[in-house]
Design a protein around this motif. Structure first.
Motif, PDB file in Angstrom:
ATOM      1  N   LEU A   1      37.712  34.631  45.371  1.00  0.00           N
ATOM      2  CA  LEU A   1      37.601  36.102  45.874  1.00  0.00           C
ATOM      3  C   LEU A   1      37.226  36.107  47.291  1.00  0.00           C
ATOM      4  N   TRP A   2      35.924  35.372  47.651  1.00  0.00           N
ATOM      5  CA  TRP A   2      35.919  35.261  49.201  1.00  0.00           C
ATOM      6  C   TRP A   2      37.062  34.801  50.011  1.00  0.00           C
ATOM      7  N   ILE A   3      37.740  33.955  49.854  1.00  0.00           N
ATOM      8  CA  ILE A   3      38.928  33.317  50.522  1.00  0.00           C
ATOM      9  C   ILE A   3      40.018  34.614  50.571  1.00  0.00           C
ATOM     10  N   PHE A   4      40.321  35.263  49.559  1.00  0.00           N
ATOM     11  CA  PHE A   4      41.267  36.069  49.676  1.00  0.00           C
ATOM     12  C   PHE A   4      40.847  37.614  50.663  1.00  0.00           C
ATOM     13  N   ALA A   5      39.458  37.636  50.315  1.00  0.00           N
ATOM     14  CA  ALA A   5      38.858  38.823  50.994  1.00  0.00           C
ATOM     15  C   ALA A   5      38.943  38.537  52.602  1.00  0.00           C
ATOM     16  N   LEU A   6      38.590  37.204  53.053  1.00  0.00           N
ATOM     17  CA  LEU A   6      38.502  36.877  54.221  1.00  0.00           C
ATOM     18  C   LEU A   6      39.829  36.797  54.929  1.00  0.00           C
ATOM     19  N   PHE A   7      40.912  36.163  54.118  1.00  0.00           N
ATOM     20  CA  PHE A   7      42.143  36.332  54.637  1.00  0.00           C
ATOM     21  C   PHE A   7      42.659  37.721  55.012  1.00  0.00           C
ATOM     22  N   ALA A   8      42.493  38.646  53.819  1.00  0.00           N
ATOM     23  CA  ALA A   8      42.786  40.072  54.097  1.00  0.00           C
ATOM     24  C   ALA A   8      42.210  40.698  55.144  1.00  0.00           C
ATOM     25  N   LEU A   9      40.866  40.493  55.517  1.00  0.00           N
ATOM     26  CA  LEU A   9      40.224  41.084  56.515  1.00  0.00           C
ATOM     27  C   LEU A   9      40.622  40.694  57.782  1.00  0.00           C
ATOM     28  N   SER A  10      40.721  39.205  57.995  1.00  0.00           N
ATOM     29  CA  SER A  10      41.473  38.887  59.206  1.00  0.00           C
ATOM     30  C   SER A  10      42.703  39.461  59.589  1.00  0.00           C
ATOM     31  N   HIS A  11      43.572  39.548  58.701  1.00  0.00           N
ATOM     32  CA  HIS A  11      44.875  39.973  58.692  1.00  0.00           C
ATOM     33  C   HIS A  11      44.898  41.720  59.150  1.00  0.00           C
ATOM     34  N   VAL A  12      43.757  42.330  58.588  1.00  0.00           N
ATOM     35  CA  VAL A  12      43.612  43.615  58.670  1.00  0.00           C
ATOM     36  C   VAL A  12      43.436  43.685  60.409  1.00  0.00           C
ATOM     37  N   LEU A  13      42.486  42.562  60.843  1.00  0.00           N
ATOM     38  CA  LEU A  13      42.038  42.947  62.275  1.00  0.00           C
ATOM     39  C   LEU A  13      43.231  42.611  63.147  1.00  0.00           C
TER      40      LEU A  13
END
Lengths: 293, 451
Positions: free
Chosen positions: B300-312
């Motif tokens: 969950l952390w991994i996907f959240a971090l990827f999602a957040l970095s792509h949001v940025l």
């Protein structure tokens, strides 16, 4: 200049423009180069001008009806601005014989107004922290210590088990709590800032940051209560309050040491924040995964 | 951490095992992320003169052939008992490193398309044999409770070095560096595999004897994870998703000079050091989380971090579209967050496959895990990236797609984990007779709360 560097101020400008009743879509943002203000807004329009970089000049003998917001770079007024001018960062120079008919409000940056310039309404808000006297510092510290002590006292009376559970996670699982706290704190903050960029989600973003601060307060109260358990005080609520006050004073003293103070505060904040999260606000003691072997 | 106990008790053989595993995995992974992933593209496009599309297709061939070679090797290792024979594994590894050494020396001299193709086929065979063998060393060297921390160390050292040392993404430079680094490695492996040094033999005997204690991975309790069970397939699919998301996004990012030259290929050493630091911090955090939380929590952390970095990334691109003059100066925060996300999943990757295996399945599970999740996902993402490039999809749309995928996996996993928990509760309410009829995989899942 990176867009993300000026973006927080740009969001503020958007809110200010929105609050003034003007259309935020109509604003013109200058990021670099040297431009004349009357060339930025065509044909005497009153669209807001935002100076985020470079230099924007209101030429002598020219009159611009647009409100001007300075958040970076330099704005030079040689002629007349027939509207408000707001300086949040960057530089504003109002030269001799120039005029600003609206309010000139300076919240940051550098504002220079020449002696023969006409600026009838000028407000300067000093947002930079000024140097406090020793008495003021001690008073402020006492106030902080009392506030956290009061919170810890209240929580120790109302939810002693939860507070103890969070405190135990801080000492018993400091590394895990620290990692979770640092990671969650940073990613949530970045997420909330990203939400603010959308403008539509600014209220959610503000709520999120407020929520994060509340969690942090709870964490500090729990850390104080944990510290209080080591004090020779029988009543748990009084011990929690004393521990919380002691924590505030200790962190303030440590802050006087360069690097160490900041690291100590960061560690306490991260570990506390993480401990609150991994224990579900103290509802359940943290148990690491069971790894056979 | 068990390492401290071994240090206190001066168990030198075990400590040597830690060092051997970390050194081999770090060297292998550094070779993979520099020479294979970046050097070969440079070789194909610049020295051989092939179009980028053709080189990408050859990289796809490399991924598929590596996967095939890995599965064949992994299955053979388990069936023939090589997985449990430390000396056989070291000899295989020595052969692989020797082949890779020759290939690395030869690579900068390849100038023709058939030569490039032949290099790819030989290289994929070496890689395919190499990674199940090296992952299988975990059962001899790394105690199960320490695998998260060891995986974090491998990730931190590899990405720290790869980013801190300012190398051009150039096959000649990579070849020179690797040749120098591999030569002493061959000597060490040669001594280890020779069977002629008594002191080494004693250490190897000690390490092999540790299989009883270290051989059963974390997720193999109470029952071993079977290859065709959900307990193995579910993390395989999730890891495939992680590799796919990373590769699909990164392939486009490195093709965008503005994004690349202000981050991974920045002329500023401070920028690279910051990225290296982010990798190290991310790996350390992932190690701690892997050891202390369930597997799904880390996913969950991994996907959240990827999602957040792509949001940025996408937010910045949208803003740059509105304010074009800012387009040339992207924020450093985005690659830093991206680096943390990459370190998270890399750490997970190094610990997960040995933890999903026993001494009987380490070859097959490692081969399938890394092969399918790593290589085939890379192949698939390369194909999709080529399609998107062919369709002239903009950078913003491309990264938006990657972001959507990361978010989909994030919420899919959250919902799936919740539903599984709900199912377990419902089953426990039904009573023991009904529970007996629940398939074995699900029963195991409920028992451990991990699967």
């Amino acid at each position: 200049m990176s867009v993300t560097d000026v973006l927080p101020l740009l969001v503020v400008v958007l809110l200010l423009i929105g609050a003034s009743g003007a259309d935020p879509d109509a604003m013109h943002v200058v990021f670099e180069g040297a431009r004349d203000a009357d060339a930025v807004v065509a044909g005497g329009a009153t669209d807001p001008i935002v100076v985020a970089g470079g230099t924007v000049t209101v030429p002598a003998n020219a009159t611009v009806g647009s409100p001007v917001y300075v958040i970076g770079g330099t704005a030079v007024v040689e002629g007349t601005v027939d509207a408000e001018v707001t300086v949040l960062a960057g530089n504003l120079s109002v030269l001799d014989d120039a005029a600003i008919t609206g309010d000139l409000r300076s919240f940051g940056g550098t504002t220079t107004v020449a002696a023969r310039a006409s600026v009838p309404r000028r407000t300067t808000v000093d947002v930079a922290p000024r140097e406090r006297t020793l008495a003021e510092r001690l008073g402020f510290l006492a106030m902080q210590a009392l506030a956290l002590a009061a919170l810890a006292f209240l929580l120790a009376r109302r939810a002693p088990d939860a507070l103890a559970t969070v405190g135990d996670a801080m000492t018993g699982h400091a590394l895990v709590s620290g990692v979770v706290g640092a990671l969650a704190g940073v990613t949530l903050l970045v997420g909330f800032v990203a939400m603010a960029f959308t403008v539509v989600l600014v209220p959610v973003s503000v709520l999120g940051v407020v929520g994060e601060l509340l969690v942090l307060l709870y964490a500090l109260a729990a850390a104080g209560a944990r510290l209080g358990r080591a004090l020779p005080i029988d009543r748990p609520d009084v011990a929690a309050a004393a521990g919380a006050a002691l924590l505030v004073v200790a962190l303030d003293l440590l802050d006087a040491i360069p690097v160490v103070g900041a690291l100590a505060t960061l560690t306490v904040v991260s570990v506390g924040f993480g401990a609150v999260l991994v224990t579900y606000f103290g509802w359940q003691a943290f148990e690491p995964a069971d790894i056979p072997g | 951490m068990r390492l401290w106990t071994f240090l206190r008790d001066r168990e030198w053989s075990t400590l040597a095992g830690y060092a051997l595993f970390v050194a081999l995995m770090t060297a292998g992974y550094y070779y993979n992320i520099t020479f294979v992933q970046l050097g070969l593209i440079d070789l194909g496009t610049r020295l051989v003169g092939l179009p980028e599309t053709t080189v990408s297709l050859w990289m796809g061939v490399l991924a598929l052939c590596t996967f095939a070679a890995a599965v064949a090797t992994g299955v053979a290792m388990d069936r023939r008992g090589w997985s449990t024979n430390l000396r056989t594994k070291l000899r295989l590894l020595l052969a692989v490193v020797c082949v890779q050494f020759v290939l690395t020396v030869v690579a900068p001299h390849v100038r023709t398309a058939p030569g490039f193709g032949a290099w790819i086929l030989a290289g994929s065979a070496a890689l395919g044999v190499g990674f199940p063998v090296s992952f299988a060393l975990a059962i001899d060297t790394i105690p199960v409770p320490d695998r998260g921390y060891v995986a974090a160390a491998i990730t931190a050292i590899t990405y720290g070095l790869a980013n801190a040392i300012p190398l051009d993404w150039n096959v000649v430079v990579f070849s020179q560096l690797m040749t120098v680094a591999m030569a002493p490695g061959i000597v060490v492996l040669g001594v280890l595999a020779s069977g002629r040094v008594d002191a080494v033999e004693r250490v190897l005997d000690d390490l092999e004897a540790q299989q009883d204690a270290f051989g059963r991975g974390r997720f193999n309790h109470p029952d071993p994870v079977r290859t065709r069970s959900l307990a193995f397939v579910a993390p395989l699919v999730l890891m495939f998703g992680v590799f796919f998301v990373d590769s699909l996004g990164f392939l486009r990012i490195i093709e965008t000079p503005t994004l690349l030259l202000t981050s991974w290929q920045s002329p500023q050493l401070s920028t690279r050091l910051l990225i290296a630091g982010a990798h190290v911090v991310g790996a350390a955090a992932a190690g701690v989380l892997y050891v202390n939380f369930s597997r799904n929590a880390v996913f969950l952390w991994i996907f959240a971090l990827f999602a957040l970095s792509h949001v940025l990334y996408t937010t910045e691109l949208r803003l740059a579209a509105v304010f074009p003059t800012t387009a040339g100066t992207p924020s450093l925060l985005n690659p830093l967050l991206y680096a943390v996300a990459v370190s998270f999943y890399t750490t997970m990757n190094f610990a997960l496959w040995p933890d999903l295996a026993t001494v009987d399945t380490i070859g097959t599970h490692s081969a399938l895990g890394i092969g399918l999740a790593g290589w085939v996902a890379t192949f698939a993402s390369t194909a999709v990236a080529l399609y998107l490039a062919h369709a002239e999809v903009t950078l913003l749309t491309h990264l938006n797609l990657v972001n959507a995928l990361a978010l989909l996996l994030l919420f899919g996993l959250a919902v799936g984990a919740y539903a599984k928990r709900m199912h377990a509760i419902a089953r426990s309410k039904r009573g023991p007779r009904d529970a007996d009829r629940v398939p074995e995989d699900s029963a195991g899942s409920a028992a451990e709360g991990e699967r």
